[in-house]
Design a protein around this motif. Structure first.
Motif, PDB file in Angstrom:
ATOM      1  N   SER A   1      -5.991  12.562  -6.895  1.00 19.31           N
ATOM      2  CA  SER A   1      -6.425  11.315  -7.554  1.00 19.31           C
ATOM      3  C   SER A   1      -5.896  11.249  -8.989  1.00 19.31           C
ATOM      4  O   SER A   1      -5.423  10.203  -9.436  1.00 19.31           O
ATOM      5  CB  SER A   1      -7.951  11.222  -7.619  1.00 19.31           C
ATOM      6  OG  SER A   1      -8.493  11.394  -6.357  1.00 19.31           O
TER       7      SER A   1
ATOM      8  N   ALA B   1      -6.054   6.621   9.315  1.00 20.81           N
ATOM      9  CA  ALA B   1      -6.354   6.382   7.894  1.00 20.81           C
ATOM     10  C   ALA B   1      -5.326   5.424   7.287  1.00 20.81           C
ATOM     11  O   ALA B   1      -5.687   4.552   6.489  1.00 20.81           O
ATOM     12  CB  ALA B   1      -6.380   7.710   7.130  1.00 20.81           C
ATOM     13  N   CYS B   2      -4.051   5.565   7.659  1.00 22.61           N
ATOM     14  CA  CYS B   2      -3.009   4.638   7.157  1.00 22.61           C
ATOM     15  C   CYS B   2      -3.369   3.212   7.569  1.00 22.61           C
ATOM     16  O   CYS B   2      -3.286   2.283   6.758  1.00 22.61           O
ATOM     17  CB  CYS B   2      -1.641   4.976   7.758  1.00 22.61           C
ATOM     18  SG  CYS B   2      -0.798   6.307   6.936  1.00 22.61           S
TER      19      CYS B   2
ATOM     20  N   GLN C   1      -7.993  12.671   5.987  1.00 20.43           N
ATOM     21  CA  GLN C   1      -8.337  11.239   5.884  1.00 20.43           C
ATOM     22  C   GLN C   1      -8.353  10.775   4.430  1.00 20.43           C
ATOM     23  O   GLN C   1      -7.758   9.747   4.076  1.00 20.43           O
ATOM     24  CB  GLN C   1      -9.711  11.012   6.531  1.00 20.43           C
ATOM     25  CG  GLN C   1     -10.099   9.560   6.594  1.00 20.43           C
ATOM     26  CD  GLN C   1     -11.544   9.393   7.019  1.00 20.43           C
ATOM     27  OE1 GLN C   1     -12.446   9.886   6.350  1.00 20.43           O
ATOM     28  NE2 GLN C   1     -11.743   8.732   8.142  1.00 20.43           N
ATOM     29  N   LYS C   2      -9.009  11.535   3.575  1.00 20.63           N
ATOM     30  CA  LYS C   2      -9.133  11.116   2.168  1.00 20.63           C
ATOM     31  C   LYS C   2      -7.786  11.173   1.440  1.00 20.63           C
ATOM     32  O   LYS C   2      -7.471  10.289   0.637  1.00 20.63           O
ATOM     33  CB  LYS C   2     -10.156  11.997   1.406  1.00 20.63           C
ATOM     34  CG  LYS C   2     -11.548  11.931   1.952  1.00 20.63           C
ATOM     35  CD  LYS C   2     -12.066  10.509   2.026  1.00 20.63           C
ATOM     36  CE  LYS C   2     -13.229  10.398   2.984  1.00 20.63           C
ATOM     37  NZ  LYS C   2     -13.256   9.134   3.722  1.00 20.63           N
TER      38      LYS C   2
ATOM     39  N   GLY D   1       0.783  -1.245   0.000  1.00 20.34           N
ATOM     40  CA  GLY D   1       0.000   0.000   0.000  1.00 20.34           C
ATOM     41  C   GLY D   1       0.806   1.281   0.000  1.00 20.34           C
ATOM     42  O   GLY D   1       0.239   2.364   0.136  1.00 20.34           O
TER      43      GLY D   1
ATOM     44  N   GLN E   1      -6.301   2.014   8.520  1.00 24.35           N
ATOM     45  CA  GLN E   1      -7.575   1.569   7.956  1.00 24.35           C
ATOM     46  C   GLN E   1      -7.440   1.150   6.492  1.00 24.35           C
ATOM     47  O   GLN E   1      -8.034   0.170   6.058  1.00 24.35           O
ATOM     48  CB  GLN E   1      -8.605   2.705   8.139  1.00 24.35           C
ATOM     49  CG  GLN E   1     -10.018   2.385   7.698  1.00 24.35           C
ATOM     50  CD  GLN E   1     -10.220   2.672   6.218  1.00 24.35           C
ATOM     51  OE1 GLN E   1      -9.592   3.553   5.654  1.00 24.35           O
ATOM     52  NE2 GLN E   1     -11.087   1.894   5.585  1.00 24.35           N
ATOM     53  N   CYS E   2      -6.609   1.887   5.729  1.00 22.63           N
ATOM     54  CA  CYS E   2      -6.541   1.573   4.296  1.00 22.63           C
ATOM     55  C   CYS E   2      -5.414   0.591   3.988  1.00 22.63           C
ATOM     56  O   CYS E   2      -5.193   0.244   2.833  1.00 22.63           O
ATOM     57  CB  CYS E   2      -6.439   2.838   3.453  1.00 22.63           C
ATOM     58  SG  CYS E   2      -4.834   3.616   3.499  1.00 22.63           S
ATOM     59  N   GLY E   3      -4.689   0.167   5.015  1.00 24.18           N
ATOM     60  CA  GLY E   3      -3.680  -0.881   4.820  1.00 24.18           C
ATOM     61  C   GLY E   3      -2.370  -0.404   4.242  1.00 24.18           C
ATOM     62  O   GLY E   3      -1.638  -1.176   3.647  1.00 24.18           O
ATOM     63  N   ARG E   4      -2.049   0.887   4.434  1.00 23.69           N
ATOM     64  CA  ARG E   4      -0.727   1.379   4.015  1.00 23.69           C
ATOM     65  C   ARG E   4       0.289   1.021   5.073  1.00 23.69           C
ATOM     66  O   ARG E   4       0.035   1.228   6.257  1.00 23.69           O
ATOM     67  CB  ARG E   4      -0.714   2.910   3.940  1.00 23.69           C
ATOM     68  CG  ARG E   4      -1.364   3.529   2.825  1.00 23.69           C
ATOM     69  CD  ARG E   4      -1.343   5.034   2.948  1.00 23.69           C
ATOM     70  NE  ARG E   4      -0.025   5.623   2.744  1.00 23.69           N
ATOM     71  CZ  ARG E   4       0.176   6.821   2.230  1.00 23.69           C
ATOM     72  NH1 ARG E   4      -0.846   7.557   1.859  1.00 23.69           N
ATOM     73  NH2 ARG E   4       1.384   7.306   2.092  1.00 23.69           N
TER      74      ARG E   4
ATOM     75  N   GLU F   1      -5.792   8.133   2.271  1.00 28.80           N
ATOM     76  CA  GLU F   1      -6.319   6.938   1.582  1.00 28.80           C
ATOM     77  C   GLU F   1      -5.885   6.927   0.112  1.00 28.80           C
ATOM     78  O   GLU F   1      -5.513   5.894  -0.437  1.00 28.80           O
ATOM     79  CB  GLU F   1      -7.849   6.909   1.635  1.00 28.80           C
ATOM     80  CG  GLU F   1      -8.409   6.602   3.009  1.00 28.80           C
ATOM     81  CD  GLU F   1      -9.922   6.794   3.036  1.00 28.80           C
ATOM     82  OE1 GLU F   1     -10.581   6.615   2.009  1.00 28.80           O
ATOM     83  OE2 GLU F   1     -10.439   7.150   4.102  1.00 28.80           O
TER      84      GLU F   1
END
Ligand code: SAM
Length: 243
Positions: free
Chosen positions: A235, A134-135, A93-94, A70, A137-140, A97
């Motif tokens: 993005s 957030a890191c 947070q975003k 990640g 939670q998103c698996g980084r 992610e």
């Protein structure tokens, strides 16, 4: 896989070249989750075994590096004018992610939020906590730093990335052309600048524009909210660099 915890350097003491002692909020978290002696956990990027626990500290024996997943391949720093409370939290947070590497909040003329020094420290701690969560939670498997808040002059001096995309609604310059330039030059160290709800003063925009590594880009004819603009540009860049 073992559960991951993020512990800041200030809360880590080296016991020898491999083992560490940790303190701080993650110790409480580990205890609430009822981890015990001999359990394996991940702290930052490494797997450890718990070898001792007190109310406030945990001793850990190094096992091995955890599998790196990640972690973004592109190094992107988001320079974001300080937004009103929940918008800033949401954006941090975003952005984590999606794949930002560093976030640098700054205060330009039109930023409406006013913080004294004590509130800045508290606010930074809260944003760092949101980034850490957030890191996880998103698996980084890396961490994202919320850097010290800057004023506009400090911002100008800290823009060291090879290419910086300055999102400015009055710009007519094409984002596509600047992305192509970034790809051709194999640039991997980039920055994004997004203004506050009230945008930038013309004089501030001119000062940013004068910097060699800054390109001023439009995100289209519609005026986006600051948090939308940041998420949109981030993005696009991650997509272009990591496809
Ligand atoms: N100055 C504007 C106003 O008050 O009408 C609005 C600023 S906008 C809400 C916040 C920030 O988002 C801007 O400073 C800019 O960085 C970015 N932004 C929003 N829409 C944009 C667009 N179409 N192109 C480039 N940047 C944009």
């Amino acid at each position: 896989m073992a559960r991951r915890f993020i512990v800041r350097d200030d809360d880590i003491t080296r016991l020898n070249d491999k083992n560490i002692k940790i303190k701080g909020t993650e110790v409480k978290h580990i205890q609430v989750l009822r981890h015990n002696i001999n359990d394996e956990i991940i702290v930052n990027e490494n797997i450890y075994k718990i070898i001792d626990m007190t109310r406030d500290t945990i001793d850990l024996e190094y096992i091995k590096e955890a599998l790196v997943i990640g972690v973004p391949k592109t190094n992107i720093t988001l320079y974001i004018a300080f937004l009103k409370s929940d918008k800033m939290d949401y954006l941090v947070q975003k952005a984590v992610e999606i794949g930002v590497k560093r976030i640098v909040p700054f205060f330009s003329k039109n930023v409406v939020v006013k913080l004294d020094e004590k509130s800045k420290v508290k606010r930074r701690e809260k944003l760092q906590k949101i980034a850490d969560e957030a890191c996880k939670q998103c698996g980084r498997m890396d961490t994202v730093n919320i850097e010290e808040f800057l004023n506009f002059n400090e911002l100008k001096d800290s823009l060291k990335e090879d290419k910086i995309f300055f999102a400015y609604e009055a710009s007519k310059d094409s984002l596509r052309r600047e992305i192509n330039d970034m790809k051709q030059r194999n640039i991997n160290n980039i920055g994004i600048i997004i203004g506050a709800e009230g945008g930038f003063l013309e004089s501030e925009a001119e000062e940013l524009n004068k910097l060699d590594n800054v390109c001023c880009v439009s995100l289209g004819e519609r005026i986006l909210r600051a948090e939308t603009a940041a998420i949109n540009l981030l993005s696009i860049l991650i997509y272009e660099m990591e496809e």
